[in-house]
Design an enzyme around this catalytic site. Structure first.
Site, PDB file in Angstrom:
ATOM      1  N   GLY A  33       0.967  -1.054   0.022  1.00  9.52           N
ATOM      2  CA  GLY A  33       0.029   0.050  -0.052  1.00  9.52           C
ATOM      3  C   GLY A  33       0.704   1.318  -0.051  1.00  9.52           C
ATOM      4  N   ASN A  34       0.220   2.285   0.394  1.00 14.03           N
ATOM      5  CA  ASN A  34       0.895   3.553   0.514  1.00 14.03           C
ATOM      6  C   ASN A  34       0.222   4.749   1.400  1.00 14.03           C
ATOM      7  OD1 ASN A  34      -0.997   5.510  -1.108  1.00 14.03           O
ATOM      8  ND2 ASN A  34      -0.502   3.891  -2.685  1.00 14.03           N
TER       9      ASN A  34
END
Ligand code: CTP
Ligand code: CA
Length: 224
Positions: A33-34
């Protein structure tokens, strides 16, 4: 009364907004993810709605309450976001790409939870489709606003991105420093278009979104 009489220059316009991060699954319980919170995209969806637009918000996973937009479509991966956008973009006059779309996804998605081993493992990643570039390359293309999160050479990198993807507008911000951006409530932005630019000083994402929506309305009007 003030709100009732506020000008709504985007009345009748369908606008598609992407927001938030994407999650690229490694196995049923893990993902890449980020740090995108979705705040900027949600604030923009809100600001554009207030200007009269029919907003379709395609959102990756966020911790934010659902905003009052015409349609909210929740997705997880870049592939799901891509499919949701492509299914609806033909009816839209404006596309705002505020999502932090993962550039890559794991080549394989394990059907069961990966087990640990004592040795090093290598992860193979394959590129995801560039949703914004694909939308901008359509004929006819909607008016496109992209974002550029950079850690250096903000104006040069953002203008290159504007040209490379054939965008109408780009909002650029420095990330990973003191200037705001990911995972924060405020943001300093540089807004660029073909023959102009404007600097927005550090302000709340709510206010920045209203400023951007204003500039977008102006540029969109000039492009018609
Ligand atoms: N974007 C997108 N689909 C992708 C990657 C990016 O729609 N697969 C959009 C983002 O929503 C943003 C813009 O493209 O509006 C720029 O994203 P950014 O990550 O800054 O640029 P990239 O083109 O991915 O280039 P790089 O990550 O190498 O800087
Ligand atoms: Ca990227």
């Amino acid at each position: 009364a003030l709100l009732d009489s506020a000008p709504r220059p985007l009345t009748g316009a369908q606008v598609l907004v992407t927001a938030g991060p994407t999650r690229e699954a490694l196995d049923p319980v893990r993902f890449i993810g980020n740090r995108s919170s979705g705040k900027m995209g949600y604030a923009l969806a809100q600001a554009l709605t207030e200007l009269g637009a029919q907003v379709i918000l395609v959102s990756g996973p966020t911790a934010l309450p659902a905003p009052s937009v015409a349609h909210l479509i929740e997705v997880e991966s870049a592939a799901e976001m891509h499919a949701a956008v492509m299914a609806r973009i033909a009816d839209c006059a404006i596309f705002v790409a505020a999502a932090a779309v993962a550039d890559y996804r794991p080549k394989q998605q394990a059907p069961h939870k990966l087990k640990k081993h004592p040795d090093t493992i290598n992860l193979q990643l394959v590129p995801n489709p560039d949703i914004l570039a694909e939308v901008a390359a359509r004929t006819p293309a909607p008016f496109t606003l992209g974002f550029a999160a950079e850690t250096e050479a903000l104006e040069t990198n953002a203008r290159a991105k504007l040209e490379r993807k054939g965008l109408d507008m780009i909002a650029a911000n420095l990330v990973g420093g003191e200037q705001g951006g990911f995972d924060r409530d405020d943001n300093a932005l540089l807004i660029l278009w073909r023959d102009g630019q404007r600097e927005l000083p550090l302000m709340s994402k709510q206010l920045a979104a209203r400023e951007i929506a204003c500039i977008l309305t102006e540029r969109y009007g000039a492009s018609a």
